[in-house]
Design an enzyme around this catalytic site. Structure first.
Site, PDB file in Angstrom:
ATOM      1  N   LYS A  54       0.832  -1.210   0.000  1.00  0.00           N
ATOM      2  CA  LYS A  54       0.000   0.000   0.000  1.00  0.00           C
ATOM      3  C   LYS A  54       0.868   1.262   0.000  1.00  0.00           C
ATOM      4  O   LYS A  54       2.093   1.201   0.199  1.00  0.00           O
ATOM      5  CB  LYS A  54      -0.933  -0.062   1.208  1.00  0.00           C
ATOM      6  CG  LYS A  54      -1.935  -1.238   1.147  1.00  0.00           C
ATOM      7  CD  LYS A  54      -2.854  -1.243   2.373  1.00  0.00           C
ATOM      8  CE  LYS A  54      -3.920  -2.323   2.271  1.00  0.00           C
ATOM      9  NZ  LYS A  54      -4.854  -2.253   3.437  1.00  0.00           N
TER      10      LYS A  54
ATOM     11  N   TYR B  88     -12.795  -1.617  -3.120  1.00  0.00           N
ATOM     12  CA  TYR B  88     -13.229  -1.754  -1.727  1.00  0.00           C
ATOM     13  C   TYR B  88     -14.738  -1.569  -1.562  1.00  0.00           C
ATOM     14  O   TYR B  88     -15.202  -1.215  -0.482  1.00  0.00           O
ATOM     15  CB  TYR B  88     -12.475  -0.755  -0.851  1.00  0.00           C
ATOM     16  CG  TYR B  88     -11.042  -1.168  -0.553  1.00  0.00           C
ATOM     17  CD1 TYR B  88     -10.758  -2.275   0.251  1.00  0.00           C
ATOM     18  CD2 TYR B  88      -9.958  -0.453  -1.071  1.00  0.00           C
ATOM     19  CE1 TYR B  88      -9.456  -2.653   0.530  1.00  0.00           C
ATOM     20  CE2 TYR B  88      -8.642  -0.825  -0.794  1.00  0.00           C
ATOM     21  CZ  TYR B  88      -8.403  -1.932   0.011  1.00  0.00           C
ATOM     22  OH  TYR B  88      -7.111  -2.308   0.297  1.00  0.00           O
TER      23      TYR B  88
ATOM     24  N   ASN C 174      -1.989  -0.018   6.977  1.00  0.00           N
ATOM     25  CA  ASN C 174      -1.449  -1.290   7.460  1.00  0.00           C
ATOM     26  C   ASN C 174      -0.575  -2.030   6.444  1.00  0.00           C
ATOM     27  O   ASN C 174      -0.522  -3.254   6.423  1.00  0.00           O
ATOM     28  CB  ASN C 174      -2.585  -2.168   7.992  1.00  0.00           C
ATOM     29  CG  ASN C 174      -3.652  -2.437   6.963  1.00  0.00           C
ATOM     30  OD1 ASN C 174      -3.525  -2.037   5.812  1.00  0.00           O
ATOM     31  ND2 ASN C 174      -4.708  -3.109   7.374  1.00  0.00           N
TER      32      ASN C 174
ATOM     33  N   HIS D 183      -2.079  -5.449   1.472  1.00  0.00           N
ATOM     34  CA  HIS D 183      -3.375  -6.100   1.267  1.00  0.00           C
ATOM     35  C   HIS D 183      -3.137  -7.570   0.973  1.00  0.00           C
ATOM     36  O   HIS D 183      -2.140  -7.912   0.328  1.00  0.00           O
ATOM     37  CB  HIS D 183      -4.097  -5.461   0.070  1.00  0.00           C
ATOM     38  CG  HIS D 183      -5.311  -6.238  -0.382  1.00  0.00           C
ATOM     39  ND1 HIS D 183      -6.526  -6.144   0.252  1.00  0.00           N
ATOM     40  CD2 HIS D 183      -5.473  -7.156  -1.373  1.00  0.00           C
ATOM     41  CE1 HIS D 183      -7.395  -6.961  -0.347  1.00  0.00           C
ATOM     42  NE2 HIS D 183      -6.787  -7.589  -1.333  1.00  0.00           N
TER      43      HIS D 183
ATOM     44  N   GLU E 117      -9.664  -9.811  -7.817  1.00  0.00           N
ATOM     45  CA  GLU E 117      -8.710  -8.723  -7.564  1.00  0.00           C
ATOM     46  C   GLU E 117      -7.516  -8.772  -8.525  1.00  0.00           C
ATOM     47  O   GLU E 117      -7.032  -7.728  -8.970  1.00  0.00           O
ATOM     48  CB  GLU E 117      -8.247  -8.780  -6.107  1.00  0.00           C
ATOM     49  CG  GLU E 117      -9.373  -8.437  -5.132  1.00  0.00           C
ATOM     50  CD  GLU E 117      -9.061  -8.733  -3.671  1.00  0.00           C
ATOM     51  OE1 GLU E 117      -9.948  -8.492  -2.829  1.00  0.00           O
ATOM     52  OE2 GLU E 117      -7.947  -9.200  -3.358  1.00  0.00           O
TER      53      GLU E 117
HETATM   54  N1  UDP Z   1      -9.535  -0.416   7.618  1.00  0.00           N
HETATM   55  C1  UDP Z   1      -9.581   0.766   8.338  1.00  0.00           C
HETATM   56  N2  UDP Z   1     -10.212   0.772   9.562  1.00  0.00           N
HETATM   57  C2  UDP Z   1     -10.795  -0.340  10.074  1.00  0.00           C
HETATM   58  C3  UDP Z   1     -10.760  -1.532   9.342  1.00  0.00           C
HETATM   59  C4  UDP Z   1     -10.122  -1.539   8.113  1.00  0.00           C
HETATM   60  O1  UDP Z   1      -9.071   1.795   7.902  1.00  0.00           O
HETATM   61  O2  UDP Z   1     -11.353  -0.277  11.194  1.00  0.00           O
HETATM   62  C5  UDP Z   1      -8.862  -0.431   6.302  1.00  0.00           C
HETATM   63  C6  UDP Z   1      -7.493  -1.131   6.354  1.00  0.00           C
HETATM   64  O3  UDP Z   1      -6.621  -0.495   5.431  1.00  0.00           O
HETATM   65  C7  UDP Z   1      -7.870  -2.526   5.886  1.00  0.00           C
HETATM   66  C8  UDP Z   1      -8.917  -2.233   4.812  1.00  0.00           C
HETATM   67  O4  UDP Z   1      -9.650  -1.135   5.346  1.00  0.00           O
HETATM   68  O5  UDP Z   1      -6.751  -3.250   5.387  1.00  0.00           O
HETATM   69  C9  UDP Z   1      -9.849  -3.376   4.482  1.00  0.00           C
HETATM   70  O6  UDP Z   1     -10.439  -3.827   5.678  1.00  0.00           O
HETATM   71  P1  UDP Z   1     -10.596  -5.387   5.983  1.00  0.00           P
HETATM   72  O7  UDP Z   1     -11.490  -5.530   7.151  1.00  0.00           O
HETATM   73  O8  UDP Z   1     -10.992  -6.102   4.712  1.00  0.00           O
HETATM   74  O9  UDP Z   1      -9.119  -5.812   6.440  1.00  0.00           O
HETATM   75  P2  UDP Z   1      -8.012  -6.715   5.728  1.00  0.00           P
HETATM   76  O10 UDP Z   1      -8.730  -7.775   4.938  1.00  0.00           O
HETATM   77  O11 UDP Z   1      -7.199  -5.794   4.857  1.00  0.00           O
HETATM   78  O12 UDP Z   1      -7.204  -7.281   6.857  1.00  0.00           O
HETATM   79 MG    MG Z   2     -10.276  -7.666   3.576  1.00  0.00          MG
END
Ligand code: UDP
Ligand code: MG
Length: 139
Positions: free
Chosen positions: A11, A51, A114, A117, A128
Site C-alpha cells: 500500500k 473496496y 497497514n 493487502h 482482484e
Molecule cells: N480499515 C480501516 N479501519 C478499520 C478496518 C479496516 O481503515 O477499522 C482499512 C485497512 O486499510 C484494511 C482495509 O480497510 O486493510 C480493508 O479492511 P478489511 O477488514 O478487509 O481488512 P483486511 O482484509 O485488509 O485485513
Molecule cells: Mg479484507
C-alpha cells in the site's frame, strides 16, 4: 491442497517508507513466487470499486483517500495454499493485534495504514488479480 494464487498490494505507506524491497524479500523468502507485479496508482473510482464491500463503513472515505494518495505495488503471488498462507504472513488487520514477525506487525503504522493487502478468498483473489492485470501480464 487448495488455492495456488493470491493477490497483494504493497500500500502507499509501504512505498512512501521505502519498504518495497524488504517486504518483497520477506514474501519470496516465505515461498511465494511472483506471477505478476507492477507499480501503479489507483484512481478514486478504482479504489471505490476495489473496496466496494466496505462502502457503508465509517472508514470508507479515509480508506479511498489513503489508497489513492500515491503508488502501490500490485502483485499476484503463487504458492500452495496461497490465500490462507499469505493472510498468515501479513497478520491481523490491526498491527497491534498482528503476530510477532508478520508483515503488518513489522511495517504497518495503524489499523488504517497497514502496509499490505491480501485477498481473503480464492474467489476474491481471482477478481482482484483481474482488476489489476490482464491475462498477458500474469505468468
Ligand atoms: N480499515 C480501516 N479501519 C478499520 C478496518 C479496516 O481503515 O477499522 C482499512 C485497512 O486499510 C484494511 C482495509 O480497510 O486493510 C480493508 O479492511 P478489511 O477488514 O478487509 O481488512 P483486511 O482484509 O485488509 O485485513
Ligand atoms: Mg479484507
Amino acid at each position: 491442497m487448495t488455492t495456488k494464487r493470491t493477490f497483494t498490494m504493497l500500500k502507499p505507506d509501504s512505498v512512501e517508507k521505502g519498504n518495497i524491497g524488504i517486504i518483497l524479500e520477506k514474501i519470496t523468502a516465505s515461498g511465494f513466487r511472483i506471477a505478476a507485479m507492477k507499480l501503479t496508482q489507483m484512481t478514486k473510482a478504482d479504489a471505490e470499486e476495489f473496496y466496494a464491500i466496505h462502502k457503508e463503513r465509517p472508514f470508507f472515505a479515509d480508506l479511498v483517500s489513503y489508497m489513492t494518495r500515491g503508488p502501490i505495488v500490485a502483485a499476484v503471488l503463487e504458492k500452495e495454499n496461497a490465500v490462507e498462507d499469505f493472510r498468515t504472513l501479513i497478520g491481523a488487520t490491526n498491527p497491534v493485534e498482528a503476530a510477532e514477525g508478520t508483515i503488518r506487525n513489522m511495517y504497518a503504522t495503524s489499523i488504517s495504514e497497514n502496509a499490505v493487502h491480501g485477498s481473503d478468498s480464492d474467489e476474491n483473489a481471482a477478481i482482484e488479480s483481474a482488476f489489476h492485470f490482464s491475462g498477458r501480464e500474469m505468468f
